[in-house]
Motif scaffolding. Structure first.
Motif, PDB file in Angstrom:
ATOM      1  N   TRP A   1       0.681  -1.028  -0.046  1.00 57.47           N
ATOM      2  CA  TRP A   1      -0.015  -0.019   0.100  1.00 57.47           C
ATOM      3  C   TRP A   1       0.855   1.254  -0.054  1.00 57.47           C
ATOM      4  CZ3 TRP A   1      -5.619   0.598   0.453  1.00 57.47           C
ATOM      5  CH2 TRP A   1      -6.068  -0.488   0.436  1.00 57.47           C
ATOM      6  N   GLU A   2       0.275   2.505  -0.514  1.00 51.93           N
ATOM      7  CA  GLU A   2       0.905   3.585  -0.355  1.00 51.93           C
ATOM      8  C   GLU A   2       0.154   4.503   0.587  1.00 51.93           C
ATOM      9  OE1 GLU A   2       1.278   5.063  -4.464  1.00 51.93           O
ATOM     10  OE2 GLU A   2       2.809   3.697  -4.956  1.00 51.93           O
ATOM     11  N   ILE A   3       0.705   5.067   1.742  1.00 49.54           N
ATOM     12  CA  ILE A   3       0.090   5.859   2.713  1.00 49.54           C
ATOM     13  C   ILE A   3       0.387   7.227   2.315  1.00 49.54           C
ATOM     14  CG2 ILE A   3      -0.411   6.262   4.943  1.00 49.54           C
ATOM     15  CD1 ILE A   3      -1.324   3.536   4.185  1.00 49.54           C
ATOM     16  N   THR A   4      -0.396   8.197   1.665  1.00 51.63           N
ATOM     17  CA  THR A   4      -0.129   9.383   1.414  1.00 51.63           C
ATOM     18  C   THR A   4      -0.422  10.411   2.561  1.00 51.63           C
ATOM     19  OG1 THR A   4      -0.612   8.926  -0.940  1.00 51.63           O
ATOM     20  CG2 THR A   4      -0.579  11.287  -0.172  1.00 51.63           C
ATOM     21  N   VAL A   5       0.117  11.228   3.028  1.00 50.99           N
ATOM     22  CA  VAL A   5       0.407  11.797   4.293  1.00 50.99           C
ATOM     23  C   VAL A   5       0.451  13.537   3.742  1.00 50.99           C
ATOM     24  CG1 VAL A   5       1.027  12.559   6.409  1.00 50.99           C
ATOM     25  CG2 VAL A   5       1.321  10.305   5.917  1.00 50.99           C
ATOM     26  N   SER A   6      -0.666  14.038   3.972  1.00 53.92           N
ATOM     27  CA  SER A   6      -0.971  15.502   3.480  1.00 53.92           C
ATOM     28  C   SER A   6      -0.971  16.598   4.565  1.00 53.92           C
ATOM     29  CB  SER A   6      -2.413  15.808   2.827  1.00 53.92           C
ATOM     30  OG  SER A   6      -2.244  14.852   1.521  1.00 53.92           O
ATOM     31  N   LEU A   7      -0.285  17.578   4.616  1.00 51.82           N
ATOM     32  CA  LEU A   7       0.167  18.323   5.784  1.00 51.82           C
ATOM     33  C   LEU A   7      -0.329  19.843   5.290  1.00 51.82           C
ATOM     34  CD1 LEU A   7       3.678  17.505   6.427  1.00 51.82           C
ATOM     35  CD2 LEU A   7       1.757  16.711   7.878  1.00 51.82           C
ATOM     36  N   ARG A   8      -0.833  20.500   6.161  1.00 57.20           N
ATOM     37  CA  ARG A   8      -1.241  21.876   6.007  1.00 57.20           C
ATOM     38  C   ARG A   8      -0.913  22.572   7.327  1.00 57.20           C
ATOM     39  NH1 ARG A   8      -5.655  18.969   6.104  1.00 57.20           N
ATOM     40  NH2 ARG A   8      -6.625  19.978   8.002  1.00 57.20           N
ATOM     41  N   GLY A   9      -0.372  23.787   7.002  1.00 54.73           N
ATOM     42  CA  GLY A   9       0.165  24.670   8.020  1.00 54.73           C
ATOM     43  C   GLY A   9       0.390  26.030   7.477  1.00 54.73           C
ATOM     44  N   PRO A  10       0.745  27.022   8.540  1.00 53.55           N
ATOM     45  CA  PRO A  10       1.239  28.451   8.039  1.00 53.55           C
ATOM     46  C   PRO A  10       2.144  28.587   6.943  1.00 53.55           C
ATOM     47  CG  PRO A  10       0.739  28.442  10.359  1.00 53.55           C
ATOM     48  CD  PRO A  10       0.697  26.943   9.766  1.00 53.55           C
ATOM     49  N   ALA A  11       3.041  27.391   7.080  1.00 51.98           N
ATOM     50  CA  ALA A  11       4.525  27.473   6.377  1.00 51.98           C
ATOM     51  C   ALA A  11       4.009  26.868   4.969  1.00 51.98           C
ATOM     52  CB  ALA A  11       5.305  26.705   6.942  1.00 51.98           C
ATOM     53  N   GLY A  12       2.884  26.362   4.701  1.00 53.98           N
ATOM     54  CA  GLY A  12       2.472  25.841   3.395  1.00 53.98           C
ATOM     55  C   GLY A  12       2.037  24.418   3.381  1.00 53.98           C
ATOM     56  N   ALA A  13       1.757  23.707   2.296  1.00 55.38           N
ATOM     57  CA  ALA A  13       1.111  22.392   2.378  1.00 55.38           C
ATOM     58  C   ALA A  13       2.326  21.535   2.049  1.00 55.38           C
ATOM     59  CB  ALA A  13      -0.032  22.384   1.547  1.00 55.38           C
ATOM     60  N   GLY A  14       2.261  20.223   2.552  1.00 58.24           N
ATOM     61  CA  GLY A  14       3.218  19.166   1.949  1.00 58.24           C
ATOM     62  C   GLY A  14       2.745  18.022   1.902  1.00 58.24           C
ATOM     63  N   GLN A  15       3.206  17.016   1.124  1.00 58.86           N
ATOM     64  CA  GLN A  15       2.776  15.751   0.985  1.00 58.86           C
ATOM     65  C   GLN A  15       3.720  14.622   0.915  1.00 58.86           C
ATOM     66  OE1 GLN A  15       0.419  14.510  -2.821  1.00 58.86           O
ATOM     67  NE2 GLN A  15      -1.195  14.671  -1.261  1.00 58.86           N
ATOM     68  N   VAL A  16       3.769  13.546   1.469  1.00 57.69           N
ATOM     69  CA  VAL A  16       4.779  12.453   1.483  1.00 57.69           C
ATOM     70  C   VAL A  16       3.976  11.126   1.169  1.00 57.69           C
ATOM     71  CG1 VAL A  16       6.524  13.548   2.925  1.00 57.69           C
ATOM     72  CG2 VAL A  16       4.934  12.188   4.007  1.00 57.69           C
ATOM     73  N   VAL A  17       4.526  10.135   0.650  1.00 62.75           N
ATOM     74  CA  VAL A  17       3.905   8.969   0.251  1.00 62.75           C
ATOM     75  C   VAL A  17       4.853   7.716   1.016  1.00 62.75           C
ATOM     76  CG1 VAL A  17       3.322   7.379  -1.603  1.00 62.75           C
ATOM     77  CG2 VAL A  17       3.021   9.712  -1.880  1.00 62.75           C
ATOM     78  N   PHE A  18       4.304   6.981   1.815  1.00 62.79           N
ATOM     79  CA  PHE A  18       5.048   6.003   2.445  1.00 62.79           C
ATOM     80  C   PHE A  18       4.640   4.682   1.966  1.00 62.79           C
ATOM     81  CE2 PHE A  18       5.032   9.279   5.720  1.00 62.79           C
ATOM     82  CZ  PHE A  18       6.457   9.558   5.992  1.00 62.79           C
TER      83      PHE A  18
END
Length: 133
Positions: free
Chosen positions: A110-127
Motif C-alpha cells: 500500500w501507499e500511505i499518502t500523508v498531506s500536511l497543512r500549516g502556515p508554512a504551506g502544504a506538503g505531501q509525502v508517500v510512504f
C-alpha cells in the motif's frame, strides 16, 4: 544431459518467483512495527504503525519543522486500484498526530499518502507500507 539443464533452471526460477509473489501478495507472516521517515518542504514526517494488517490500523505521525494545522491520511493500493477515503488525523500533542481506524481491506503493498497543512504551506509525502493478513 545438456538439454535438461535449461528446463531445470527455468523450473527453479519459476518456483522462486512464485514463492516471492505469494509472500508479497499474502504476507510473510507476522511482522513488527513499521517506522518510516520522509521530508517534504520544511516538514519532516515520521510514520509509525504496529504491524500493519488487513482490517483496522492506527498510524501515528511525528512532524518536525513549522507548526502543522492538519494532517490527512489517504491509503492507496495502486496495483489493485484500491483507494480508501482520506482519514483526518487528530492532534496527539505538539507535532504528533494519530489516524485511527484506517481500514485496509487486503494484504499487499500500500501507499500511505500523508498531506500536511500549516502556515508554512502544504506538503505531501508517500510512504510504502506492506500490509499482512
Amino acid at each position: 544431459m545438456k538439454t535438461k539443464r535449461p528446463v531445470v533452471l527455468i523450473s527453479v526460477v519459476v518456483v522462486v518467483a512464485a514463492v516471492i509473489a505469494g509472500w508479497l501478495l499474502f504476507g510473510g507472516g507476522p511482522s513488527g512495527p513499521t517506522v518510516l521517515k520522509s521530508t517534504t518542504g520544511p516538514y519532516t514526517v515520521q510514520l509509525s504503525a504496529d504491524a500493519p494488517r488487513v482490517g483496522s490500523n492506527t498510524f501515528a505521525f511525528a512532524v518536525t519543522g513549522p507548526a502543522v494545522d492538519g494532517v490527512t491520511v489517504e491509503p492507496v493500493m495502486p496495483q489493485m486500484g484500491h483507494a480508501i477515503t482520506p482519514v483526518p488525523a487528530t492532534a496527539d500533542g505538539p507535532g504528533h498526530f494519530r489516524a485511527a481506524d484506517v481500514g485496509l481491506p487486503m494484504a499487499g503493498q500500500w501507499e500511505i499518502t500523508v498531506s500536511l497543512r500549516g502556515p508554512a504551506g502544504a506538503g505531501q509525502v508517500v510512504f510504502p507500507v506492506l500490509v499482512n493478513q
